[in-house]
Motif scaffolding. Sequence first.
Motif, mmCIF file in Angstrom:
data_model
loop_
_atom_site.group_PDB
_atom_site.id
_atom_site.type_symbol
_atom_site.label_atom_id
_atom_site.label_comp_id
_atom_site.label_asym_id
_atom_site.label_seq_id
_atom_site.Cartn_x
_atom_site.Cartn_y
_atom_site.Cartn_z
ATOM 1 N N LEU A 31 0.821 -1.209 0.000
ATOM 2 C CA LEU A 31 0.000 0.000 0.000
ATOM 3 C C LEU A 31 0.856 1.262 0.000
ATOM 4 C CD1 LEU A 31 -2.715 -1.028 2.631
ATOM 5 C CD2 LEU A 31 -2.918 -1.016 0.153
ATOM 6 N N ASP A 33 2.632 2.659 2.389
ATOM 7 C CA ASP A 33 2.109 3.437 3.500
ATOM 8 C C ASP A 33 3.008 3.335 4.735
ATOM 9 O OD1 ASP A 33 0.406 4.920 5.075
ATOM 10 O OD2 ASP A 33 -0.871 3.220 5.565
ATOM 11 N N VAL A 98 -6.407 2.206 -3.003
ATOM 12 C CA VAL A 98 -5.279 3.048 -3.397
ATOM 13 C C VAL A 98 -4.921 2.753 -4.845
ATOM 14 C CG1 VAL A 98 -4.309 3.255 -1.091
ATOM 15 C CG2 VAL A 98 -3.650 1.331 -2.512
ATOM 16 N N GLN A 104 -1.570 6.040 1.611
ATOM 17 C CA GLN A 104 -2.716 6.182 2.495
ATOM 18 C C GLN A 104 -2.457 7.214 3.584
ATOM 19 O OE1 GLN A 104 -3.531 2.009 3.650
ATOM 20 N NE2 GLN A 104 -5.584 2.426 2.889
ATOM 21 N N SER A 171 3.858 -2.881 -5.761
ATOM 22 C CA SER A 171 2.663 -2.096 -5.456
ATOM 23 C C SER A 171 1.677 -2.060 -6.617
ATOM 24 C CB SER A 171 3.047 -0.663 -5.063
ATOM 25 O OG SER A 171 3.763 -0.036 -6.114
ATOM 26 N N ARG A 180 -6.573 -6.110 -4.510
ATOM 27 C CA ARG A 180 -6.447 -5.956 -3.066
ATOM 28 C C ARG A 180 -7.228 -7.043 -2.341
ATOM 29 N NH1 ARG A 180 -7.783 -0.915 -0.056
ATOM 30 N NH2 ARG A 180 -6.755 -2.127 1.550
#
Length: 205
Positions: A31, A33, A98, A104, A171, A180
């Motif tokens: 993600l 993140d 995303v 995020q 990613s 996802r």
Amino acid sequence: MLALVNGFILCLGLVVSIGPQNMEILRVGLLNDRVGLLASVFVICDVILIITGALGVGSIIALNRGITVALTLLTVMFLLFLTFQAGRRAMNEGGAIVSLGEQQNTRPFDMVKRGLGLSFLNPLALLETVVILGSTAAPYPANHRILFVAGALAASAIWFYGLAYSSRWFSACISKPWQRCIMECVVAVILFITACWLTLRTFGG
């Protein structure tokens, strides 16, 4: 130097195994993140847990069958809880999606709290670091024990940071909602299989 190598190899063998921390690093890394922050929290927690085990706590726990079984049961329940969470995320069509390269931007405090929980409240991490690594390090003389711990910590840092930053390369695999969903399903299945394996290993014989 043999103690250093032994600590490195044993710790690497333990952290490479599939567990909640590795699954979370992969998920957060995909993600994009704050995965570096999460990896740092895991490494710092390993420093604390491995040193605690090496000071003798690991040997005391390892000699008590009841405590070891209790930790295993807690680990299985913890893994099943994380399996449920991953399954719920997979079915949550209203969750945040995303796109490639988008972050995020989870708050640092929330990421640190998540990392601490998956370390100090994770019975599997306690089994691996405090009990297994700690009880293995305890018989070494003091100077060799320091080298053993140093090798173990080096393996922990190399693995977590390597996994964190290599996961970013993939990613693009979760740029769509259905991708996802598949990722979360894979996480749920792996955690469930790990819980079953721990149960059979402990109570199967």
